[in-house]
Design an enzyme around this catalytic site. Structure first.
Site, short mmCIF file in Angstrom:
data_model
loop_
_atom_site.label_atom_id
_atom_site.label_comp_id
_atom_site.label_asym_id
_atom_site.label_seq_id
_atom_site.Cartn_x
_atom_site.Cartn_y
_atom_site.Cartn_z
N HIS A 74 -11.99 -64.83 -20.94
CA HIS A 74 -12.92 -64.00 -21.70
C HIS A 74 -12.56 -64.14 -23.18
O HIS A 74 -11.66 -64.94 -23.53
CB HIS A 74 -12.86 -62.54 -21.22
N HIS A 108 -8.85 -64.17 -24.27
CA HIS A 108 -8.14 -65.46 -24.13
C HIS A 108 -8.57 -66.42 -25.23
O HIS A 108 -7.74 -67.13 -25.82
CB HIS A 108 -8.47 -66.10 -22.78
N LYS A 150 -2.38 -57.08 -25.81
CA LYS A 150 -2.91 -56.27 -24.71
C LYS A 150 -1.81 -56.02 -23.68
O LYS A 150 -1.67 -54.93 -23.15
CB LYS A 150 -4.09 -57.02 -24.07
N SER A 166 -9.64 -59.71 -17.34
CA SER A 166 -10.25 -60.35 -16.17
C SER A 166 -10.49 -59.30 -15.08
O SER A 166 -11.42 -59.41 -14.30
CB SER A 166 -9.33 -61.45 -15.63
P1 AMP Z 1 -4.00 -63.14 -18.28
O1 AMP Z 1 -4.93 -64.27 -17.95
O2 AMP Z 1 -4.55 -61.79 -17.99
O3 AMP Z 1 -2.61 -63.37 -17.71
O4 AMP Z 1 -3.82 -63.17 -19.86
C1 AMP Z 1 -3.44 -64.33 -20.53
C2 AMP Z 1 -3.12 -63.99 -21.96
O5 AMP Z 1 -4.29 -63.41 -22.57
C3 AMP Z 1 -2.02 -62.95 -22.10
O6 AMP Z 1 -1.17 -63.30 -23.19
C4 AMP Z 1 -2.77 -61.67 -22.35
O7 AMP Z 1 -2.03 -60.71 -23.09
C5 AMP Z 1 -3.93 -62.19 -23.18
N1 AMP Z 1 -5.06 -61.26 -23.15
C6 AMP Z 1 -5.65 -60.72 -22.06
N2 AMP Z 1 -6.63 -59.85 -22.42
C7 AMP Z 1 -6.64 -59.84 -23.78
C8 AMP Z 1 -7.41 -59.14 -24.76
N3 AMP Z 1 -8.37 -58.27 -24.42
N4 AMP Z 1 -7.14 -59.37 -26.07
C9 AMP Z 1 -6.17 -60.24 -26.43
N5 AMP Z 1 -5.41 -60.93 -25.55
C10 AMP Z 1 -5.64 -60.73 -24.25
#
Ligand code: AMP
Length: 282
Positions: A34, A37, A149, A186
């Site tokens: 999203h 990312h 986040k 996600s």
């Molecule tokens: P994930 O796929 O949820 O493991 O997240 C991958 C990376 O994206 C991690 O470093 C999260 O902290 C970052 N991330 C997830 N959601 C957000 C958001 N809303 N804003 C900024 N970074 C995010």
């Protein structure tokens, strides 16, 4: 954009780039990308010659009753977004590639995982530290970008990089939010329309806490009571935790300090949502 599915191919790709004198920015994710990312990819893009994205739903950071099997996925859309963001390589391993049958090594931290999300997710940060260590050794980046986040995750990674002497610069990206304030995740995909309406309670509770602090309230138990009652006034909500803590050690504080982290996890329907913000006293 190259797509690499084995550790050997990814390592060879990075080694070849390094031999050419190129630098590498890296954004690890679990996919279902999203704008949050994408914002991390945008931070990484101008910092290095190459931009690597990894997509891997890491089983070792999920507890037995968590949402590993339900975790959303749309690889084609992820690859499209990656291409648009200027990613030059995607590392897309499967579980067996990352953890062979004889896998037995784990990275753990003594203190940071004991607070906040670590209380209800006891295996989570060990799983994160281990997989990020592996990803760092496979991708060999110069810079890695993580979202604020997941504030505790970012703290764990920074500590691990310092303790284990990784020669990698860690950058924290700001939280990207929906128009109504909900932090993008996600896991928001699990929300029904009714639950989605309730999900604004986290960012609104943070706003409420900031207002109360601005009005001069400094007692953390009083602030938490207010925030909890506010969140529970929304349907489908269950509070996992609301805490005010030191942003470096993550230790809870009793009164608001010059710099205090407010962090919370709230179950909304099937989704466990998290949010946080720094409160700085003027
Ligand atoms: P994930 O796929 O949820 O493991 O997240 C991958 C990376 O994206 C991690 O470093 C999260 O902290 C970052 N991330 C997830 N959601 C957000 C958001 N809303 N804003 C900024 N970074 C995010």
């Amino acid at each position: 954009m190259d797509i690499l599915k084995t550790k050997a191919d990814m390592q060879a790709w990075s080694a070849a780039k390094k031999k050419q004198g190129k630098t590498i920015s890296f954004v690890p994710t679990m996919g279902y990308l999203h704008k949050g990312h994408v914002s991390l990819l945008e931070i990484g893009k101008p910092l290095s010659d190459e931009l690597v994205l990894s997509i891997f739903v890491n089983p070792t950071q999920f507890g037995p009753n968590e949402d590993l099997d339900a975790y959303p996925s749309n690889i084609q859309n992820d690859l499209d977004l990656a291409q648009q963001a200027g990613v030059t390589a995607v590392f897309l391993p499967d579980k067996n590639e990352m953890y062979g049958p004889d896998y037995q090594t784990h990275v753990s931290l003594d203190h940071l995982p004991q607070y906040l999300c670590g209380r209800s997710r006891p295996v989570h940060f060990g799983g994160v530290a281990t997989v990020v260590t592996k990803l760092f050794n496979i991708v060999m980046p110069d810079v890695a970008i993580f979202g604020k986040k997941d504030f505790q995750q970012l703290a764990v990674i920074r500590q691990m990089v310092e303790d284990l002497d990784f020669n990698i610069r860690i950058i924290g990206g700001e939280i990207i939010r929906e128009k109504d304030g909900l932090a993008m995740s996600s896991r928001n995909a699990y929300l029904t329309p009714e639950q989605r309406a309730s999900a604004v309670c986290l960012s609104q509770a943070i706003r409420l806490l900031k207002q109360k602090v601005a009005q001069g309230i400094r007692s953390v138990p009083d602030l938490i009571r207010e925030a909890e009652a506010f969140i529970l006034s929304f349907d489908h909500t269950r509070v996992d935790y609301i805490e005010l803590c030191d942003p470096k050690t993550l230790e809870p504080v009793e009164t608001v300090q010059a710099e205090t982290l407010v962090a919370m996890a709230v179950q909304v329907g099937k989704s466990r949502l998290i949010d946080n913000a720094l409160i700085e006293l003027a």
